[in-house]
Write an enzyme that holds these catalytic residues in place. Structure first.
Site, PDB file in Angstrom:
ATOM      1  N   ARG A 234      52.024  51.455  43.672  1.00 49.96           N
ATOM      2  CA  ARG A 234      50.577  51.612  43.495  1.00 49.96           C
ATOM      3  C   ARG A 234      50.342  52.584  42.344  1.00 49.96           C
ATOM      4  O   ARG A 234      51.026  53.605  42.236  1.00 49.96           O
ATOM      5  CB  ARG A 234      49.910  52.157  44.772  1.00 49.96           C
ATOM      6  N   GLU A 263      43.538  50.023  37.617  1.00 51.93           N
ATOM      7  CA  GLU A 263      43.778  48.590  37.396  1.00 51.93           C
ATOM      8  C   GLU A 263      42.638  47.701  37.872  1.00 51.93           C
ATOM      9  O   GLU A 263      42.465  46.589  37.376  1.00 51.93           O
ATOM     10  CB  GLU A 263      45.093  48.144  38.038  1.00 51.93           C
ATOM     11  N   HIS A 295      50.275  43.653  37.756  1.00 47.61           N
ATOM     12  CA  HIS A 295      50.399  43.486  39.204  1.00 47.61           C
ATOM     13  C   HIS A 295      50.847  42.065  39.579  1.00 47.61           C
ATOM     14  O   HIS A 295      50.171  41.371  40.337  1.00 47.61           O
ATOM     15  CB  HIS A 295      49.082  43.833  39.909  1.00 47.61           C
TER      16      HIS A 295
END
Ligand code: NAD
Length: 338
Positions: A234, A263, A295
């Site tokens: 993360r 993000e 991601h």
């Protein structure tokens, strides 16, 4: 059950529509992300399905309960974007997909490490440009080096196994030791020792108030000169400004990211014709020793099939218990103490 899927991409529609042939839920997809303004897209759906970067804070949770939502089904493992306490307070159950393919993320992590080391992303562009020179592409043997794994759960343990397969020594930090650590060749050390010993450091712990910015100025200073740092976990585990400072001073040698603190403003969308306003992100892109993917660690066919099956099954289990008016106790439920 009637379900509204927020932030649904073409691949979500494909995999969920296919998996739903078995479950026969009544599903509807919308492009919009969940926020306070998009709650009104809900018609009669009692369940909504969300992904990693959607905002389900207290205010949204309150609105969701007012429009009759009973279940939030996360089509991901992490739940740091959901206010679980507020969900509990407003009587909304939250379920997730704790494991779908740890292989997907572990293999992507290895891909980032190998690409950064051997500069494959740079070599690809050079060769296409007719430049066959090797200057600037020098790598190092992973064999015999030390990798530091922070968080040895499902993904971290697999990364350790892959790195051991390449002949690396693996040290790790995790408050909970993996039951098979001896067989996996994982040697637990303190966080300080991990920083001091590792040539490659990879993050695989969840984002919690304790782990927020765990890689900041001090942690970076205690890493080896030229170390490689990989984050597929993360974004906010890293203090991005501190990381930029360390890259500028040539202390941190390589950075591989699949996640980024801010993000939610960028990832999963196409901004190729826009001017990106995030100066911190743009600064990261200027370093030749930084490789960023958006991601996509989870993004394999096997993982998407698993996510769709597990999510729809979570919803089916919830539906059965609520029809039978039984207490909602589900194995993939996220509880306040999680
Ligand atoms: P997991 O729950 O199996 O393992 C997490 C491990 O972290 C546990 O062993 C836990 O004890 C450990 N941990 C907790 N606090 C820690 C701390 N302060 N320091 C060190 N270790 C700590 O989770 P997982 O399935 O292995 O997933 C790891 C992370 O990967 C998730 O939290 C998620 O954020 C991320 N993830 C990313 C993607 C992607 O597409 N990039 C996909 C799935 C998951």
């Amino acid at each position: 059950m009637h379900i509204l899927f927020y932030n649904a991409k073409a691949y979500d529609k494909e995999f969920f529509t296919q998996a739903n042939q078995h479950f026969q839920h009544d599903i509807r997809f919308v492009d919009a992300k969940l926020n306070i303004d998009t709650v009104d897209l809900i018609n009669d759906e009692k369940a909504i399905c969300l992904f990693v970067n959607e905002c389900a804070d207290r205010e949204v949770m309150k609105r969701l309960s007012q429009v009759g939502v009973q279940l939030i089904a996360l089509r991901c493992a992490g739940f740091n974007n959901v206010d679980i306490k507020a969900a509990h307070e407003f009587g909304i159950t939250v379920v997730r997909v704790p494991a779908y393919s740890p292989y997907a993320v572990a293999e992507h992590t290895l891909g980032l490490m190998l690409s950064l080391n051997r500069k494959i992303h740079r070599a690809y562009n050079r060769v296409r440009d007719g430049n066959f020179a090797l200057d600037g592409l020098l790598g190092f043997d992973f064999h015999g080096r030390t990798a530091g794994i922070i968080g040895t759960g499902r993904i971290g343990a697999l990364v350790a196994k892959l790195l051991r397969g390449m002949g690396m020594k693996v040290v790790a930090y995790d408050p909970q030791h993996h039951p098979d650590s001896d067989a996996l060749g994982i040697h637990y050390v303190s966080l300080a020792d991990l920083f001091a010993q590792s040539d490659v450091i990879s993050l695989h712990c969840p984002l919690t108030p304790d782990t927020h910015h765990m890689i900041g100025k001090q942690a970076l200073q205690s890493m080896k000169q030229g170390a490689m740092l990989i984050n597929t976990s993360r974004g906010a585990l890293l203090d991005t400004q501190a990381v930029i400072h360390s890259l500028k001073s040539k202390h941190l040698g390589y950075l591989g990211l699949d996640v980024y603190e801010q993000e939610s403003e960028l990832f999963f969308e196409d901004f190729s014709c826009d001017i990106i306003q995030d100066d911190i992100f743009e600064r990261l892109l200027t370093f030749p020793n930084v490789l960023i993917t958006s991601h996509q660690g989870f993004f394999t066919k096997e993982a998407l099939q698993n996510i769709a099956d597990t999510t729809l099954n979570n919803i089916k289990q919830f539906e059965k218990l609520s029809i039978a008016q039984q207490p909602i106790e589900l194995s993939n439920m996220v509880t306040v103490n999680a």
